[in-house]
Design an enzyme around this catalytic site. Structure first.
Site, PDB file in Angstrom:
ATOM      1  N   GLY A  20       0.771  -1.251  -0.047  1.00  0.00           N
ATOM      2  CA  GLY A  20       0.103  -0.014  -0.251  1.00  0.00           C
ATOM      3  C   GLY A  20       0.941   1.257   0.039  1.00  0.00           C
ATOM      4  O   GLY A  20       0.458   2.384   0.394  1.00  0.00           O
ATOM      5  N   MET A  95      -4.391  -7.341  -6.812  1.00  0.00           N
ATOM      6  CA  MET A  95      -3.838  -8.421  -7.660  1.00  0.00           C
ATOM      7  C   MET A  95      -4.996  -9.296  -8.060  1.00  0.00           C
ATOM      8  O   MET A  95      -4.808 -10.583  -8.388  1.00  0.00           O
ATOM      9  CB  MET A  95      -2.618  -9.065  -7.029  1.00  0.00           C
ATOM     10  N   ILE A  97      -8.348  -9.707 -10.890  1.00  0.00           N
ATOM     11  CA  ILE A  97      -8.988  -9.131 -12.154  1.00  0.00           C
ATOM     12  C   ILE A  97     -10.273  -8.808 -12.241  1.00  0.00           C
ATOM     13  O   ILE A  97     -10.929  -9.782 -11.657  1.00  0.00           O
ATOM     14  CB  ILE A  97      -8.447  -9.972 -13.251  1.00  0.00           C
ATOM     15  N   LEU A  98     -10.867  -7.694 -12.304  1.00  0.00           N
ATOM     16  CA  LEU A  98     -12.156  -7.361 -12.193  1.00  0.00           C
ATOM     17  C   LEU A  98     -13.062  -7.694 -13.497  1.00  0.00           C
ATOM     18  O   LEU A  98     -12.287  -7.889 -14.860  1.00  0.00           O
ATOM     19  CB  LEU A  98     -12.428  -5.604 -12.292  1.00  0.00           C
ATOM     20  N   ASN A 112      -5.731   2.241 -13.287  1.00  0.00           N
ATOM     21  CA  ASN A 112      -4.631   1.147 -12.555  1.00  0.00           C
ATOM     22  C   ASN A 112      -3.389   1.687 -12.805  1.00  0.00           C
ATOM     23  O   ASN A 112      -2.864   2.577 -13.626  1.00  0.00           O
ATOM     24  CB  ASN A 112      -4.896  -0.141 -13.262  1.00  0.00           C
ATOM     25  N   HIS A 114       0.544   0.266 -13.393  1.00  0.00           N
ATOM     26  CA  HIS A 114       1.430  -0.920 -13.596  1.00  0.00           C
ATOM     27  C   HIS A 114       2.659  -0.618 -13.726  1.00  0.00           C
ATOM     28  O   HIS A 114       3.185   0.328 -14.188  1.00  0.00           O
ATOM     29  CB  HIS A 114       0.801  -1.509 -15.067  1.00  0.00           C
ATOM     30  N   GLU A 179       6.267   5.839  -9.446  1.00  0.00           N
ATOM     31  CA  GLU A 179       4.633   5.557  -9.378  1.00  0.00           C
ATOM     32  C   GLU A 179       4.135   6.707  -8.396  1.00  0.00           C
ATOM     33  O   GLU A 179       3.116   7.311  -8.748  1.00  0.00           O
ATOM     34  CB  GLU A 179       4.706   4.193  -8.858  1.00  0.00           C
TER      35      GLU A 179
HETATM   36  C1  GAR Z   1       3.184  -1.414  -7.457  1.00  0.00           C
HETATM   37  O1  GAR Z   1       4.737  -1.460  -8.059  1.00  0.00           O
HETATM   38  C2  GAR Z   1       2.019  -1.616  -8.621  1.00  0.00           C
HETATM   39  O2  GAR Z   1       2.680  -0.963  -9.560  1.00  0.00           O
HETATM   40  C3  GAR Z   1       2.141  -3.024  -8.687  1.00  0.00           C
HETATM   41  O3  GAR Z   1       2.274  -3.496  -7.478  1.00  0.00           O
HETATM   42  C4  GAR Z   1       2.993  -2.720  -6.718  1.00  0.00           C
HETATM   43  C5  GAR Z   1       2.151  -2.212  -5.322  1.00  0.00           C
HETATM   44  O4  GAR Z   1       2.965  -1.525  -4.513  1.00  0.00           O
HETATM   45  N1  GAR Z   1       0.772  -3.508  -9.432  1.00  0.00           N
HETATM   46  C6  GAR Z   1       0.801  -4.446 -10.231  1.00  0.00           C
HETATM   47  O5  GAR Z   1       1.694  -5.359 -10.440  1.00  0.00           O
HETATM   48  C7  GAR Z   1      -0.704  -4.681 -10.874  1.00  0.00           C
HETATM   49  N2  GAR Z   1      -0.525  -5.479 -11.892  1.00  0.00           N
HETATM   50  P1  GAR Z   1       2.105  -0.867  -3.159  1.00  0.00           P
HETATM   51  O6  GAR Z   1       1.361  -2.010  -2.665  1.00  0.00           O
HETATM   52  O7  GAR Z   1       3.444  -0.632  -2.607  1.00  0.00           O
HETATM   53  O8  GAR Z   1       1.668   0.231  -3.826  1.00  0.00           O
END
Ligand code: GAR
Length: 194
Positions: A20, A95, A97-98, A112, A114, A179
């Protein structure tokens, strides 16, 4: 259509499955004086997601969704989104899929983040695959969610150089940092058109 006038804010639900850090970053942005959005709801499919602690810390409503029965899970999600007047859903490390049905019901209002330069490396283990292919760049993308995995219209993307002495952990860190830069910017872009 959400018309923002004066002090009104867009209501956002953030969906998580793990740490998160993106959620935490979005909460911080939402608490800024000039923010046009508030985080009204946190949804997790994982009862042990560390990110759920931010719900307690910042007194944000949270719901853990039991995905054992997919249809029930999505029904609960829709109910919660409606009940909390959610205008925009932000997936942040979610994680699951909707379904096409849920996406249709919330058409154009789910985004989203990614960890790759989409359309390259959809799905999981993005950095591992990028390194294996000797890519010079990795990155992250915020995009609209449509019924095809990681394929919706791109809102913002950030390219990051991969250096010879980089490893997965270093890349993960660098990408996550970016991100945190682009997700709030993407939200600002999106909420104008809600
Ligand atoms: C992030 O790197 C996000 O881009 C990725 O999971 C991580 C979550 O980090 N998302 C995916 O891989 C979705 N397919 P966080 O829980 O620290 O925000």
């Amino acid at each position: 259509m959400v018309k923002l006038t004066g002090n009104e804010k867009v209501n956002i639900a953030v969906f998580i499955s793990g740490t998160g850090s993106n959620l935490k970053n979005l909460i911080s942005h939402s608490l800024k004086k000039k923010s046009k959005f508030r985080i009204s709801l946190i949804i997790s499919n994982n009862p042990k997601a560390k990110g759920l602690n931010f719900a307690n810390k910042y007194k944000i409503k949270k719901t853990v969704i039991n995905y054992k029965k997919f249809d029930n899970a999505e029904k609960t999600i829709l109910k919660k989104l409606k009940k909390n007047n959610i205008d925009l859903v932000c997936l942040a490390g979610f994680m699951k899929i909707l379904s096409a049905n849920l996406i249709k019901k919330f058409n154009g209002k789910i985004i989203n983040i990614h960890p790759s330069l989409l359309p390259k490396y959809k799905g999981l283990n993005t950095h591992e695959r990028a390194m294996k292919n000797n890519e010079k760049f990795c990155g992250c993308t915020v995009h609209y969610v449509n019924s095809k995995l990681d394929s919706g219209k791109i809102i913002i993307q950030k390219k990051i150089r991969i250096f010879k002495n980089d490893n997965i952990e270093k890349i993960k860190k660098k990408v996550l940092k970016q991100e945190h830069q682009i997700y709030p910017k993407a939200i600002s872009k999106v909420i104008i058109n809600l």
